[in-house]
Design a protein around this motif. Sequence first.
Motif, short mmCIF file in Angstrom:
data_model
loop_
_atom_site.label_atom_id
_atom_site.label_comp_id
_atom_site.label_asym_id
_atom_site.label_seq_id
_atom_site.Cartn_x
_atom_site.Cartn_y
_atom_site.Cartn_z
N VAL A 1 0.94 -1.17 0.16
CA VAL A 1 -0.10 0.07 -0.02
C VAL A 1 0.92 1.04 -0.01
N GLY A 2 0.69 2.33 -0.80
CA GLY A 2 1.39 3.59 -1.06
C GLY A 2 0.68 4.42 -0.18
N MET A 3 1.27 5.18 0.45
CA MET A 3 0.64 6.25 1.42
C MET A 3 1.28 7.84 1.03
N VAL A 4 0.45 8.74 0.97
CA VAL A 4 0.67 10.01 0.75
C VAL A 4 0.01 10.87 1.93
N PHE A 5 0.72 11.61 2.36
CA PHE A 5 0.16 12.46 3.74
C PHE A 5 0.16 13.82 3.57
N ARG B 1 7.22 9.33 -4.72
CA ARG B 1 7.76 8.49 -3.69
C ARG B 1 6.98 7.19 -3.51
N SER B 2 5.77 7.45 -3.58
CA SER B 2 4.74 6.35 -3.48
C SER B 2 4.50 5.44 -4.52
N LEU B 3 4.45 6.23 -5.73
CA LEU B 3 4.05 5.42 -7.08
C LEU B 3 5.20 4.71 -7.48
N VAL B 4 6.46 5.07 -7.12
CA VAL B 4 7.80 4.37 -7.48
C VAL B 4 7.79 2.93 -6.90
N MET B 5 7.03 2.79 -5.91
CA MET B 5 7.22 1.32 -5.39
C MET B 5 6.03 0.42 -5.99
N ARG B 6 5.28 1.08 -6.84
CA ARG B 6 4.33 0.18 -7.77
C ARG B 6 3.25 -0.58 -6.69
N PRO B 7 2.67 0.43 -5.88
CA PRO B 7 1.53 -0.22 -4.93
C PRO B 7 0.36 -0.65 -5.68
N SER B 8 -0.28 -1.59 -4.85
CA SER B 8 -1.37 -1.96 -5.44
C SER B 8 -2.61 -1.35 -4.85
N VAL B 9 -2.61 -0.55 -3.97
CA VAL B 9 -3.51 0.66 -3.56
C VAL B 9 -2.81 1.85 -3.03
N LEU B 10 -3.29 2.99 -3.56
CA LEU B 10 -2.72 4.22 -2.97
C LEU B 10 -3.62 4.99 -2.12
N MET B 11 -3.16 5.42 -1.02
CA MET B 11 -3.90 6.04 0.01
C MET B 11 -3.36 7.43 0.13
N LEU B 12 -4.42 8.44 0.05
CA LEU B 12 -3.91 9.74 0.47
C LEU B 12 -4.65 10.40 1.50
N ASP B 13 -4.03 10.86 2.64
CA ASP B 13 -4.57 11.57 3.76
C ASP B 13 -4.60 13.16 3.65
N GLU B 14 -5.56 13.76 3.29
CA GLU B 14 -5.54 15.25 3.01
C GLU B 14 -4.29 15.81 2.42
N PRO B 15 -3.95 15.39 1.36
CA PRO B 15 -2.55 15.61 0.80
C PRO B 15 -2.42 17.09 0.47
N LEU B 16 -3.62 17.84 0.04
CA LEU B 16 -3.42 19.20 -0.60
C LEU B 16 -3.84 20.30 0.41
N SER B 17 -4.12 19.73 1.56
CA SER B 17 -4.71 20.90 2.59
C SER B 17 -3.63 21.90 2.89
N ASN B 18 -2.49 21.71 2.68
CA ASN B 18 -1.45 22.73 3.01
C ASN B 18 -1.29 23.66 1.78
N LEU B 19 -1.89 23.42 0.80
CA LEU B 19 -1.56 24.12 -0.38
C LEU B 19 -2.58 25.44 -0.40
N ASP B 20 -2.19 26.34 -1.30
CA ASP B 20 -3.32 27.57 -1.73
C ASP B 20 -4.39 26.82 -2.67
N ALA B 21 -5.44 27.94 -2.64
CA ALA B 21 -6.54 27.41 -3.30
C ALA B 21 -6.37 27.11 -4.95
N ARG B 22 -5.76 27.74 -5.44
CA ARG B 22 -5.47 27.67 -6.79
C ARG B 22 -4.73 26.49 -7.28
#
Length: 373
Positions: free
Chosen positions: A82-86, A151-172
Amino acid sequence: MKITIENLQLRYGNFTAIENLNLEIDEGESVVLLGKSGCGKTSTMRCIAGLEEPTAGRITIGDTVVFDAAKGINLPPNKRNVGMVFQSYAVWPHMTVFQNVAYSLKLQKLPAAEVKSRVAEVLELVGLSDFAQRGASLLSGGQMQRVALARSLVMRPSVLMLDEPLSNLDARLRDRLRVELREIQLSLGLTTVYVTHDQQEAFALADRIALMQGGRIVQIGGPTAIYNEPASASIAHFLGVSNIFDCTATVGADGYVTAVRTGGEVIRTEQRGLATADDFKACIRSEDLVLSNVSGGGTNEFSGRVAVTSFQGSSIRYAVTLDNGGELDVFAPTKGAERFAIGDRVFASVAPENVQVLPADVVRQARLQEVAA
């Protein structure tokens, strides 16, 4: 790979974070877990990834049972593919982009040629090919988030999980990366679990949305169905419906629902039938109300005075204090609509087809039914 969650429970002492949750996610499907902080969405994702040990239940990824409380099975995270992006990028600032992405592959002692090829492949995918040798400390927030994704995709995961990965970025930037994330998910055919409290993000990224409250999935469906047909007033409010009124509701001889607001207004709908509940709310979206300085004399009309005006570019937002108590929130287009000032007397109307009469809270109703049973 397909994910199957059966009767999942997670408790911390007397506190229940996840309560008897069941969910199937098809191979290649993007499911967004949506809800307020504390509803159990991140805990659910962490249980799937192996970062949290559930109290009860069973989790299967593909053909592999990764957790089964009854049988004592609990595979560690590194055995679940499982790939994780936080939310936190966790990018090493002293390394280049290439080194950050290649690090996990080098720990596996893969041949240098394969490492180079796989890193180049994912950097192209996330749009960072020209930044491979740039120091990570020189990257923008959006570029760092792309590194974390690569970094997560390079491991070629079966499942990708993303936990609010965009919340630190500006709206646009968030808007742009939502589109890019969706394109990557579709192009790779990745089974994806995405956690967010942002309904716009959920609508943009999901094949299906699982809306969570109180550790339960209270509604699940496609973005259009979730938006147009919320199961309760609390869900409607979370999805941006500002005008929610206490009411009594009845079904007439013609089969249509009529609600009487606490303030006295009779609100007619084109809704047929009511759910079983002991508490109903009349729900009206702000953009479905029409303001005028004269009474139309028709159904579903509210009278009051403008208390606040707020220019918002393509729309103007009005807060209208109603004569019979309460307040209306109204969105009107900037162009082609009549303008109103603070203190103006106005009449707000809504078409019957744009009114929904819903149970107040499906979680509360479900618990009442469980107690009764």
